[in-house]
Design an enzyme around this catalytic site. Structure first.
Site, PDB file in Angstrom:
ATOM      1  N   CYS A   1     -19.690  22.613  12.432  1.00  0.00           N
ATOM      2  CA  CYS A   1     -20.372  23.880  12.596  1.00  0.00           C
ATOM      3  C   CYS A   1     -21.789  23.857  13.141  1.00  0.00           C
ATOM      4  O   CYS A   1     -22.426  22.872  12.561  1.00  0.00           O
ATOM      5  CB  CYS A   1     -20.399  24.262  11.133  1.00  0.00           C
ATOM      6  SG  CYS A   1     -21.496  26.020  10.970  1.00  0.00           S
TER       7      CYS A   1
ATOM      8  N   CYS B   1     -24.418  24.599  10.015  1.00  0.00           N
ATOM      9  CA  CYS B   1     -24.570  23.781   8.909  1.00  0.00           C
ATOM     10  C   CYS B   1     -24.023  22.380   8.862  1.00  0.00           C
ATOM     11  O   CYS B   1     -24.178  21.646   8.057  1.00  0.00           O
ATOM     12  CB  CYS B   1     -23.932  24.229   7.631  1.00  0.00           C
ATOM     13  SG  CYS B   1     -22.179  24.331   7.342  1.00  0.00           S
TER      14      CYS B   1
ATOM     15  N   CYS C   1     -16.774  29.526   8.908  1.00  0.00           N
ATOM     16  CA  CYS C   1     -17.154  28.326   8.078  1.00  0.00           C
ATOM     17  C   CYS C   1     -17.122  28.266   6.616  1.00  0.00           C
ATOM     18  O   CYS C   1     -17.749  29.419   6.240  1.00  0.00           O
ATOM     19  CB  CYS C   1     -18.372  27.837   8.443  1.00  0.00           C
ATOM     20  SG  CYS C   1     -19.132  26.399   7.917  1.00  0.00           S
TER      21      CYS C   1
ATOM     22  N   CYS D   1     -20.989  27.742   5.017  1.00  0.00           N
ATOM     23  CA  CYS D   1     -22.167  28.607   5.412  1.00  0.00           C
ATOM     24  C   CYS D   1     -21.705  30.040   5.707  1.00  0.00           C
ATOM     25  O   CYS D   1     -22.704  31.006   6.021  1.00  0.00           O
ATOM     26  CB  CYS D   1     -23.013  28.125   6.487  1.00  0.00           C
ATOM     27  SG  CYS D   1     -22.306  28.324   8.090  1.00  0.00           S
TER      28      CYS D   1
ATOM     29  N   CYS E   1      -8.783  30.347  17.928  1.00  0.00           N
ATOM     30  CA  CYS E   1      -9.752  30.334  19.372  1.00  0.00           C
ATOM     31  C   CYS E   1     -11.029  30.800  18.940  1.00  0.00           C
ATOM     32  O   CYS E   1     -11.525  31.637  18.251  1.00  0.00           O
ATOM     33  CB  CYS E   1      -9.203  31.875  19.847  1.00  0.00           C
ATOM     34  SG  CYS E   1     -10.054  32.447  21.472  1.00  0.00           S
TER      35      CYS E   1
HETATM   36 FE    FE Z   1     -21.236  26.313   8.572  1.00  0.00          FE
END
Ligand code: FE
Length: 129
Positions: free
Chosen positions: A45, A48, A95, A98, A118
């Protein structure tokens, strides 16, 4: 005392990552350098650092966005919600840590899962192995 440079501060995001992760944005197809990324490694991510996808499950979907047929590990890094925006019913992927928006998952991917994650490249940070 408050230290403005501690880890508790939100990570500085690029404008593209901010738009995708925090404002549910979508990058223009074909624009992410990660579309062409073929090296082994981990896709984390961009907000984060949580590990989201690994190169083993990346494939060329032809969509113009980085595509994966499964999330990393047992999928604990990602979570989904139903997205009814733009007159469509889609499954939104974010995510799990976060809550940053990543993209969508569709049931038209390759085996063994038949899924196509995607994902906006701007939401990802690639770490070569
Ligand atoms: Fe994240």
């Amino acid at each position: 005392m408050t230290d403005s440079k501690t880890d508790a501060q939100p990570k500085a995001l690029s404008p593209e990552a901010e738009y995708v992760l925090r404002h549910h944005g979508t990058e223009r197809p074909g624009t992410s350098p990660l579309n062409r990324e073929k090296r082994p490694g981990v896709y984390a991510c961009a907000g984060c650092g949580t590990e989201l996808f690994v190169s083993d499950t990346k494939y060329e979907s032809g969509s113009g966005w980085p595509s994966f047929w499964a999330p990393a590990g047992a999928g604990e890094g990602v979570a989904t919600t139903t997205d009814r925006s733009h007159g469509m019913v889609r499954t939104e992927v974010h995510c799990a840590k976060c809550q940053g928006h990543l993209g969508h998952v569709f049931p038209d991917g390759p085996q063994p899962t038949g899924l196509r994650y995607c994902i906006n490249g701007a939401a990802l940070s690639f770490r070569p192995k």
